[in-house]
Design a protein around this motif. Structure first.
Motif, PDB file in Angstrom:
ATOM      1  N   ASP A  30       0.805  -1.221   0.000  1.00 52.37           N
ATOM      2  CA  ASP A  30       0.000   0.000   0.000  1.00 52.37           C
ATOM      3  C   ASP A  30       0.836   1.267   0.000  1.00 52.37           C
ATOM      4  OD1 ASP A  30      -2.718  -1.224   0.370  1.00 52.37           O
ATOM      5  OD2 ASP A  30      -1.637  -2.107   2.045  1.00 52.37           O
ATOM      6  N   ASP A  70      -3.846   4.263   2.891  1.00 54.80           N
ATOM      7  CA  ASP A  70      -2.647   3.471   2.611  1.00 54.80           C
ATOM      8  C   ASP A  70      -1.639   3.545   3.763  1.00 54.80           C
ATOM      9  OD1 ASP A  70      -3.135   2.095   0.226  1.00 54.80           O
ATOM     10  OD2 ASP A  70      -2.747   3.890  -0.965  1.00 54.80           O
ATOM     11  N   ASP A 206      -5.333  -2.484   2.167  1.00 45.02           N
ATOM     12  CA  ASP A 206      -6.680  -1.921   2.021  1.00 45.02           C
ATOM     13  C   ASP A 206      -7.212  -2.255   0.633  1.00 45.02           C
ATOM     14  OD1 ASP A 206      -5.031  -0.139   0.668  1.00 45.02           O
ATOM     15  OD2 ASP A 206      -6.091   1.647   1.368  1.00 45.02           O
ATOM     16  N   THR A 208      -8.854  -1.352  -2.635  1.00 49.38           N
ATOM     17  CA  THR A 208      -9.119  -0.179  -3.464  1.00 49.38           C
ATOM     18  C   THR A 208      -9.298  -0.600  -4.925  1.00 49.38           C
ATOM     19  OG1 THR A 208      -6.737   0.304  -3.404  1.00 49.38           O
ATOM     20  CG2 THR A 208      -8.113   1.474  -1.838  1.00 49.38           C
TER      21      THR A 208
HETATM   22 CO    CO Z   1      -3.754   0.455  -0.577  1.00 49.54          CO
END
Ligand code: CO
Ligand code: CO
Length: 322
Positions: A30, A70, A206, A208
């Motif tokens: 990230d 991030d 995460d 995305t």
């Molecule tokens: Co990310």
């Protein structure tokens, strides 16, 4: 850009080895992590995109929450942020830019960070985002290389923002569903990240633009394991299945599906669910890997989190979806 094109563009570039670079671009993590000392490392990331909601203030909030995420996904705390904006000067009133920047600044402050400046260019299309610098203890960072066989997989926000935003753009989404979508995208991943770090987690990312499965595949590759996703247990945002049934598929879905096809073993998963699992997310939740007993504790501490699968020893495909 899709994950396949990005890999091909970066492939020819030589890696830059430096003992202080704890996380570089090789693992598609990230953010980058750069050690300043044994106890302190910088977490650095940048993210910007064109509006996905009409309201400029809310767009600023969503873009900022997405960029800050991030840092949280590495187990870090954001310290400073720089705005990056493209704006069609002369075509739109300057108040629009002010409201975008105000939304971004408010979200940075909510995160306990400081907005220190930025850079703006004239562009045909509005774009906004942040470059964020955070801090993390090198021994406590969450990378996508830390998943171990036997871990449970926990997802902290439902998926579906891609199809919902596409429906909203085409004026085919009920106002209360659109509000729910924006509210979710503007929610910081701070509490989920802090809970993961407090429980001694080693692995998070995460969700995305590459969708749940795209980011899961990066965890699987970097950790040298296989991730098994229980599709029916993945939470889906209200209205997303219906928006999909009405044909609202974002542009990035096909790129994600194409990239994932050779990496994924699909068991009996119905088509609409398959599409949602590769749906590009904006400011999605964290995907955290934790041993079972800690995973149960995580679920009690983080509202809305769900157990969506587990980690297997590396098999013939990076992902098994059932
Ligand atoms: Co990310
Ligand atoms: Co990013």
């Amino acid at each position: 850009m899709g994950p396949g094109d990005l890999s091909r563009a970066l492939g020819p570039l030589p890696p830059h080895a430096d003992p202080r670079l704890l996380v570089g671009r090789e693992t598609f993590d990230d953010a980058g992590v750069f050690a300043l000392s044994d106890e302190l490392a910088l977490v650095q990331t940048v993210d910007f995109f064109a509006p996905i909601v009409d309201d400029p203030y809310l767009f600023g909030q969503v873009a900022a929450a997405n960029a800050l995420s991030d840092v949280y996904a590495m187990g870090g705390e954001p310290l400073t942020a720089l705005s990056i904006a493209g704006f069609p000067t002369g075509k739109l009133p300057l108040e629009v830019l002010t409201e975008i920047l105000r939304g971004g600044q408010d979200k940075v402050h909510e995160a306990g960070a400081v907005l220190v400046g930025g850079h703006t260019v004239v562009d045909d299309e509005v774009k906004f985002g942040l470059a964020v610098t955070g801090r993390v203890h090198p021994a406590r960072m969450l990378t996508n290389a830390g998943a171990r066989a036997g871990d449970r997989l926990l997802l902290t926000k439902p998926i579906g923002t891609g199809v919902l935003a596409t429906a909203a753009k085409r004026d085919d989404l009920a106002p209360e569903l659109a509000r729910g979508m924006v509210e979710q995208m503007a929610t910081l991943n701070r509490d989920a990240a802090r809970a993961a770090v407090a429980l001694g987690a080693r692995c998070a990312t995460d969700v995305t633009g590459f969708g749940l499965l795209g980011h899961a595949s990066h965890v699987a590759r970097a950790s040298n394991v296989t991730l098994r996703i229980a599709a029916s247990r993945v939470p889906v945002m209200p209205g997303a299945r219906e928006a999909l049934a009405r044909g609202h598929v974002p542009g990035g879905s096909a790129r994600n599906a194409e990239y994932l096809a050779p990496l994924t073993a699909w068991e009996d998963v119905p088509e609409p669910l398959r599409a949602l699992l590769v749906d590009p997310q904006t400011s999605g939740g964290l995907l955290v890997a934790l041993p079972p007993e800690l995973a149960r504790e995580f679920l009690t501490r983080v509202a809305g989190a769900a157990d969506v699968g587990d980690v297997l020893p590396r098999g013939s495909s990076l992902l098994v979806v059932q």
